[in-house]
Motif scaffolding. Structure first.
Motif, PDB file in Angstrom:
ATOM      1  N   ALA A   1       0.830  -1.205   0.000  1.00 35.10           N
ATOM      2  CA  ALA A   1       0.000   0.000   0.000  1.00 35.10           C
ATOM      3  C   ALA A   1       0.867   1.258   0.000  1.00 35.10           C
ATOM      4  CB  ALA A   1      -0.921   0.003   1.217  1.00 35.10           C
ATOM      5  N   LEU A   2       1.960   1.251   0.737  1.00 33.70           N
ATOM      6  CA  LEU A   2       2.846   2.417   0.746  1.00 33.70           C
ATOM      7  C   LEU A   2       3.507   2.627  -0.613  1.00 33.70           C
ATOM      8  CD1 LEU A   2       4.496   2.185   4.277  1.00 33.70           C
ATOM      9  CD2 LEU A   2       2.748   3.802   3.490  1.00 33.70           C
ATOM     10  N   CYS A   3       3.883   1.539  -1.285  1.00 39.88           N
ATOM     11  CA  CYS A   3       4.455   1.670  -2.629  1.00 39.88           C
ATOM     12  C   CYS A   3       3.434   2.247  -3.614  1.00 39.88           C
ATOM     13  CB  CYS A   3       4.963   0.324  -3.128  1.00 39.88           C
ATOM     14  SG  CYS A   3       6.439  -0.262  -2.277  1.00 39.88           S
ATOM     15  N   VAL A   4       2.198   1.763  -3.534  1.00 34.82           N
ATOM     16  CA  VAL A   4       1.144   2.308  -4.402  1.00 34.82           C
ATOM     17  C   VAL A   4       0.891   3.770  -4.074  1.00 34.82           C
ATOM     18  CG1 VAL A   4      -1.315   2.139  -4.974  1.00 34.82           C
ATOM     19  CG2 VAL A   4       0.068   0.073  -4.820  1.00 34.82           C
ATOM     20  N   LEU A   5       0.910   4.113  -2.789  1.00 35.61           N
ATOM     21  CA  LEU A   5       0.716   5.504  -2.377  1.00 35.61           C
ATOM     22  C   LEU A   5       1.831   6.392  -2.898  1.00 35.61           C
ATOM     23  CD1 LEU A   5      -1.058   7.442  -0.699  1.00 35.61           C
ATOM     24  CD2 LEU A   5       0.398   6.891   1.257  1.00 35.61           C
ATOM     25  N   ILE A   6       3.073   5.934  -2.803  1.00 32.00           N
ATOM     26  CA  ILE A   6       4.210   6.719  -3.297  1.00 32.00           C
ATOM     27  C   ILE A   6       4.115   6.906  -4.811  1.00 32.00           C
ATOM     28  CG2 ILE A   6       6.720   6.648  -3.644  1.00 32.00           C
ATOM     29  CD1 ILE A   6       6.896   5.394  -0.823  1.00 32.00           C
ATOM     30  N   LEU A   7       3.758   5.822  -5.531  1.00 30.05           N
ATOM     31  CA  LEU A   7       3.608   5.952  -6.980  1.00 30.05           C
ATOM     32  C   LEU A   7       2.430   6.859  -7.343  1.00 30.05           C
ATOM     33  CD1 LEU A   7       4.351   2.370  -8.326  1.00 30.05           C
ATOM     34  CD2 LEU A   7       5.750   4.419  -8.576  1.00 30.05           C
ATOM     35  N   GLY A   8       1.390   6.853  -6.504  1.00 27.66           N
ATOM     36  CA  GLY A   8       0.258   7.746  -6.758  1.00 27.66           C
ATOM     37  C   GLY A   8       0.605   9.193  -6.505  1.00 27.66           C
ATOM     38  N   LEU A   9       1.397   9.447  -5.467  1.00 28.55           N
ATOM     39  CA  LEU A   9       1.786  10.826  -5.145  1.00 28.55           C
ATOM     40  C   LEU A   9       2.855  11.358  -6.091  1.00 28.55           C
ATOM     41  CD1 LEU A   9       1.878  10.624  -1.250  1.00 28.55           C
ATOM     42  CD2 LEU A   9       0.174  11.784  -2.671  1.00 28.55           C
ATOM     43  N   PHE A  10       3.758  10.469  -6.532  1.00 27.33           N
ATOM     44  CA  PHE A  10       4.855  10.873  -7.411  1.00 27.33           C
ATOM     45  C   PHE A  10       4.878   9.989  -8.660  1.00 27.33           C
ATOM     46  CE2 PHE A  10       6.239  11.451  -2.969  1.00 27.33           C
ATOM     47  CZ  PHE A  10       6.312  12.837  -2.939  1.00 27.33           C
ATOM     48  N   PRO A  11       3.970  10.236  -9.614  1.00 28.61           N
ATOM     49  CA  PRO A  11       3.907   9.380 -10.804  1.00 28.61           C
ATOM     50  C   PRO A  11       5.155   9.478 -11.676  1.00 28.61           C
ATOM     51  CG  PRO A  11       2.315  11.186 -10.963  1.00 28.61           C
ATOM     52  CD  PRO A  11       2.943  11.265  -9.618  1.00 28.61           C
ATOM     53  N   GLY A  12       5.932  10.512 -11.489  1.00 29.06           N
ATOM     54  CA  GLY A  12       7.174  10.647 -12.256  1.00 29.06           C
ATOM     55  C   GLY A  12       8.198   9.573 -11.903  1.00 29.06           C
ATOM     56  N   LEU A  13       8.074   8.998 -10.729  1.00 32.89           N
ATOM     57  CA  LEU A  13       8.985   7.915 -10.341  1.00 32.89           C
ATOM     58  C   LEU A  13       8.839   6.712 -11.269  1.00 32.89           C
ATOM     59  CD1 LEU A  13       8.714   7.900  -6.442  1.00 32.89           C
ATOM     60  CD2 LEU A  13      10.645   8.644  -7.834  1.00 32.89           C
TER      61      LEU A  13
END
Length: 138
Positions: free
Chosen positions: A38-50
């Motif tokens: 869930a944290l990985c999905v959250l990080i990718l959602g907040l920073f799609p440029g990653l």
């Protein structure tokens, strides 16, 4: 819109995992895996440029291809982990079943011994004996 949906899903997964932990419906060792996901999905959602940067770094043509590849690897990891846990549970069940069979055999042997002792004393022997000894009641 898809970014908001991804963030919402990650928050929903986190909330569900924490609720299941508090309600004792999920063990901690499994919760860690879902919290990390869930944290990985959250990080990718907040920073799609990653995801775009990782796509360029790894030489993948489209970010969605990398996302699907990561999802497949993640699902394979979850399946492997659950198979490992199932193997351990089966081993534990087998061990407990063997111990129960041994205990049942010992109980039957002791019951037969008590029955033999009762028959050798005769029918009136139990009347003059007093209360049963602690050895037989255990």
């Amino acid at each position: 819109m898809i970014v908001v949906l991804g963030i919402g899903m990650a928050v929903a997964i986190l909330a569900a995992v924490f609720w299941m932990l508090l309600a004792r419906r999920l063990r901690e060792k499994y919760a860690v895996m879902w919290i990390v996901i869930a944290l990985c999905v959250l990080i990718l959602g907040l920073f799609p440029g990653l995801l775009v940067g990782a796509t360029k770094l790894l030489g993948v043509q489209l970010p969605v291809n990398l996302l699907f590849a990561l999802a497949i690897v993640l699902l394979l990891g979850v399946a492997l982990h659950l198979s490992w846990e199932l193997s351990h549970a089966e081993e534990e069940i087998r061990r407990v079943a063997e111990e129960a069979a041994l205990a049942r055999t010992e109980l039957e042997r002791l019951t037969a011994r008590v029955d033999r002792l009762d028959t050798t004393r005769g029918p009136d022997a139990s009347d003059c004996m007093g209360p049963p000894s602690a050895e037989l009641s255990e």
